[in-house]
Design a protein around this motif. Structure first.
Motif, PDB file in Angstrom:
ATOM      1  N   ASP A  40       0.364  -1.800  -0.189  1.00 35.85           N
ATOM      2  CA  ASP A  40       0.180   0.623  -0.320  1.00 35.85           C
ATOM      3  C   ASP A  40       0.884   1.249   0.095  1.00 35.85           C
ATOM      4  O   ASP A  40       0.589   2.122   0.288  1.00 35.85           O
ATOM      5  CB  ASP A  40      -1.143   0.118   1.141  1.00 35.85           C
ATOM      6  CG  ASP A  40      -2.617  -0.805   0.910  1.00 35.85           C
ATOM      7  OD1 ASP A  40      -1.990  -1.279   0.102  1.00 35.85           O
ATOM      8  OD2 ASP A  40      -2.840  -1.496   1.821  1.00 35.85           O
ATOM      9  N   ASN A  70      -3.045  -4.265  -1.333  1.00 39.55           N
ATOM     10  CA  ASN A  70      -3.965  -4.100  -2.469  1.00 39.55           C
ATOM     11  C   ASN A  70      -4.309  -2.697  -3.205  1.00 39.55           C
ATOM     12  O   ASN A  70      -5.284  -2.998  -4.247  1.00 39.55           O
ATOM     13  CB  ASN A  70      -5.531  -4.624  -0.983  1.00 39.55           C
ATOM     14  CG  ASN A  70      -5.419  -3.689  -0.623  1.00 39.55           C
ATOM     15  OD1 ASN A  70      -4.252  -3.757   0.235  1.00 39.55           O
ATOM     16  ND2 ASN A  70      -6.675  -2.727   0.080  1.00 39.55           N
ATOM     17  N   HIS A  71      -3.888  -1.894  -2.955  1.00 48.62           N
ATOM     18  CA  HIS A  71      -4.043  -0.839  -3.610  1.00 48.62           C
ATOM     19  C   HIS A  71      -2.436   0.103  -4.215  1.00 48.62           C
ATOM     20  O   HIS A  71      -3.188   1.202  -4.843  1.00 48.62           O
ATOM     21  CB  HIS A  71      -3.872   0.843  -2.033  1.00 48.62           C
ATOM     22  CG  HIS A  71      -4.975   0.793  -1.286  1.00 48.62           C
ATOM     23  ND1 HIS A  71      -6.013   1.183  -1.754  1.00 48.62           N
ATOM     24  CD2 HIS A  71      -5.267   0.264  -0.352  1.00 48.62           C
ATOM     25  CE1 HIS A  71      -6.943   1.296  -0.278  1.00 48.62           C
ATOM     26  NE2 HIS A  71      -6.788   0.213   0.348  1.00 48.62           N
ATOM     27  N   HIS A 139       1.842  -8.914   2.399  1.00 48.41           N
ATOM     28  CA  HIS A 139       0.878  -7.292   2.868  1.00 48.41           C
ATOM     29  C   HIS A 139      -0.739  -7.667   3.816  1.00 48.41           C
ATOM     30  O   HIS A 139      -0.518  -7.160   5.379  1.00 48.41           O
ATOM     31  CB  HIS A 139      -0.003  -6.596   1.493  1.00 48.41           C
ATOM     32  CG  HIS A 139      -0.335  -5.458   2.319  1.00 48.41           C
ATOM     33  ND1 HIS A 139      -0.100  -5.098   2.542  1.00 48.41           N
ATOM     34  CD2 HIS A 139      -1.845  -5.772   1.814  1.00 48.41           C
ATOM     35  CE1 HIS A 139      -1.281  -3.864   2.395  1.00 48.41           C
ATOM     36  NE2 HIS A 139      -2.153  -3.861   2.531  1.00 48.41           N
ATOM     37  N   HIS A 178      -1.287  -3.657   6.159  1.00 50.24           N
ATOM     38  CA  HIS A 178      -2.816  -3.438   5.513  1.00 50.24           C
ATOM     39  C   HIS A 178      -2.841  -3.365   7.087  1.00 50.24           C
ATOM     40  O   HIS A 178      -4.563  -2.664   6.599  1.00 50.24           O
ATOM     41  CB  HIS A 178      -2.960  -4.824   5.403  1.00 50.24           C
ATOM     42  CG  HIS A 178      -3.952  -4.772   4.442  1.00 50.24           C
ATOM     43  ND1 HIS A 178      -4.544  -4.226   3.637  1.00 50.24           N
ATOM     44  CD2 HIS A 178      -5.279  -6.033   4.624  1.00 50.24           C
ATOM     45  CE1 HIS A 178      -5.888  -4.369   3.789  1.00 50.24           C
ATOM     46  NE2 HIS A 178      -6.709  -5.786   4.118  1.00 50.24           N
TER      47      HIS A 178
END
Ligand SMILES: [Fe+2]
Length: 238
Positions: A40, A70-71, A139, A178
């Motif tokens: 992220d 996830n980003h 993550h 995360h």
């Protein structure tokens, strides 16, 4: 990061917040050999945001192991994070330890999983290494953290991962990102550690998404030759 160095996330200028963490490290006596960056990295899907991230961290002048969150946008992240001294989902042997970064992301999903291909890659890395001790970073947390909303987007096959890592018999530490909060527990004989963000934090134990007012943070981890380790969570207050 954002492409714009003055970009804000939930009221915090992210570049300033990261710089504050780096300045705190620089001003202290504790010296690191490596940085583990647990995903992220950016918020606006831009290559320029990765450039800014790289620019801010380069003065640390040490190896930096990055894994995607996830980003992140893998296609933008890879070219920037594969240029030394950065690396992307890399493995490295440092004396008695093997460090391995895993990709736990699923496109279009905030939660994660270790894919069959990623398990195969991990098996190959571990079979080829005689290191006595192993540190894994990824993550997504492989265990529920007790926060209702967050626990729906953790590593979906966390139990499978932990069982496989336990069976290897040499995995001592697992580090995740995360969660934007501190975590440290032993699972399957492995020390599982989460470190708060270098930006804003999430409120631990919350039912719905909620931002905490804790400051940015980082963690100092020392690995010993006998497989033990020490770590210190550092909150960076103004
Ligand atoms: Fe994330």
């Amino acid at each position: 990061m954002f492409a714009d160095p003055s970009g804000e996330l939930r009221g915090t200028v992210t570049a300033d917040s990261l710089q504050q963490v780096i300045d705190h490290y620089d001003a202290g006596d504790w010296r690191a050999d490596r940085v583990l960056i647990t995903g992220d990295l950016i918020q606006d899907d831009s290559a320029e945001a990765y450039d800014l991230f790289r620019e801010l961290l380069l003065p640390l002048n040490m190896r930096m192991h990055c894994i995607p969150g996830n980003h992140d946008v893998r296609d933008l992240m890879k070219p920037i994070c594969r240029r030394p001294p950065f690396s992307y989902c890399a493995k490295e042997e440092v004396r008695d330890w093997l460090l391995v970064g895993l990709d736990s992301c699923i496109s279009g999903d905030a939660g994660g999983e270790i894919s069959a291909d990623e398990f195969d890659r991990l098996d190959a890395i571990i079979s080829a290494s005689t290191a006595k001790h192993i540190l894994i970073s990824l993550h997504h947390p492989p265990v529920a953290l007790g926060s209702t909303w967050l626990d729906t987007v953790i590593l979906y096959n966390g139990e499978e991962l932990l069982q496989k890592l336990q069976a290897i018999g040499r995995v001592r530490l697992l580090i995740f990102g995360h969660a934007h909060q501190a975590y440290e527990e032993e699972h399957h004989g492995i020390q599982v550690i989460g470190t708060p963000s270098t930006c804003r934090q999430f409120k631990p134990g919350s039912k719905d998404f909620d931002v905490d007012d804790r400051p940015p943070a980082y963690r100092r981890i020392t690995l010993h030759a006998d497989g033990s380790s020490e770590n210190e969570l550092v909150w960076v207050d103004n």
